[in-house]
Design a protein around this motif. Structure first.
Motif, mmCIF file in Angstrom:
data_model
loop_
_atom_site.group_PDB
_atom_site.id
_atom_site.type_symbol
_atom_site.label_atom_id
_atom_site.label_comp_id
_atom_site.label_asym_id
_atom_site.label_seq_id
_atom_site.Cartn_x
_atom_site.Cartn_y
_atom_site.Cartn_z
ATOM 1 N N GLU A 66 48.316 42.758 22.447
ATOM 2 C CA GLU A 66 47.894 42.133 23.703
ATOM 3 C C GLU A 66 48.861 41.047 24.182
ATOM 4 O OE1 GLU A 66 43.775 40.991 23.445
ATOM 5 O OE2 GLU A 66 43.225 42.913 22.561
ATOM 6 N N GLU A 67 50.069 41.018 23.621
ATOM 7 C CA GLU A 67 51.107 40.083 24.078
ATOM 8 C C GLU A 67 52.418 40.861 24.207
ATOM 9 O OE1 GLU A 67 51.548 36.305 22.087
ATOM 10 O OE2 GLU A 67 49.403 36.181 21.676
ATOM 11 N N PRO A 68 52.539 41.662 25.273
ATOM 12 C CA PRO A 68 53.741 42.502 25.427
ATOM 13 C C PRO A 68 55.029 41.685 25.327
ATOM 14 C CG PRO A 68 52.119 43.013 27.114
ATOM 15 C CD PRO A 68 51.624 41.788 26.389
ATOM 16 N N GLY A 69 55.958 42.203 24.534
ATOM 17 C CA GLY A 69 57.251 41.547 24.368
ATOM 18 C C GLY A 69 57.276 40.452 23.324
ATOM 19 N N SER A 70 56.118 40.059 22.786
ATOM 20 C CA SER A 70 56.072 39.011 21.763
ATOM 21 C C SER A 70 56.163 39.624 20.374
ATOM 22 C CB SER A 70 54.785 38.196 21.873
ATOM 23 O OG SER A 70 54.786 37.408 23.030
ATOM 24 N N THR A 71 56.888 38.936 19.503
ATOM 25 C CA THR A 71 57.025 39.382 18.123
ATOM 26 C C THR A 71 56.583 38.283 17.172
ATOM 27 O OG1 THR A 71 59.327 38.627 17.988
ATOM 28 C CG2 THR A 71 58.955 40.925 18.675
#
Length: 110
Positions: A66-71
């Motif tokens: 649910e946090e696109p682009g977060s790693t």
């Protein structure tokens, strides 16, 4: 007497998920903005107890659900939380295991 999630069997945890899903549905229908976040957090806790921690290792890199682009790079595990760094930043944070998405990179094998 209620059991702690850590003391429940896998079947009991799945039953708890079904019960919480029903409560979440009712809270949404009633537009209960106060109860809904609490139920959603409980759901994450229950789901985190179903995560196979033997597959998670320090150094692994995950996407965050649910946090696109977060790693999230894992430093260590404690209970149902992974501690590490979001987006390779220096600040260490805790992330509940149920929020770990797809494994993007495994820790180097020694």
């Amino acid at each position: 007497m209620n059991k702690h999630y850590s003391q429940m069997t896998e079947e009991e945890l799945h039953d708890e998920i079904l019960m919480l899903a029903q409560h979440i549905r009712v809270a949404k229908e009633a537009n209960n903005e106060f109860e809904l976040p609490i139920l959603e957090q409980k759901m994450l806790l229950v789901k985190s107890h179903l995560v196979d921690q033997s597959m998670i290792h320090p150094g692994d890199l995950y996407a965050i659900d649910e946090e696109p682009g977060s790693t999230f790079r894992i430093h260590h595990l404690k209970g149902v939380f992974a501690w590490g760094n979001r987006n390779e930043e220096s600040e260490m944070i805790g992330l509940i295991l149920a929020k770990l998405g797809q494994k993007l990179e495994s820790a180097p094998q020694e």
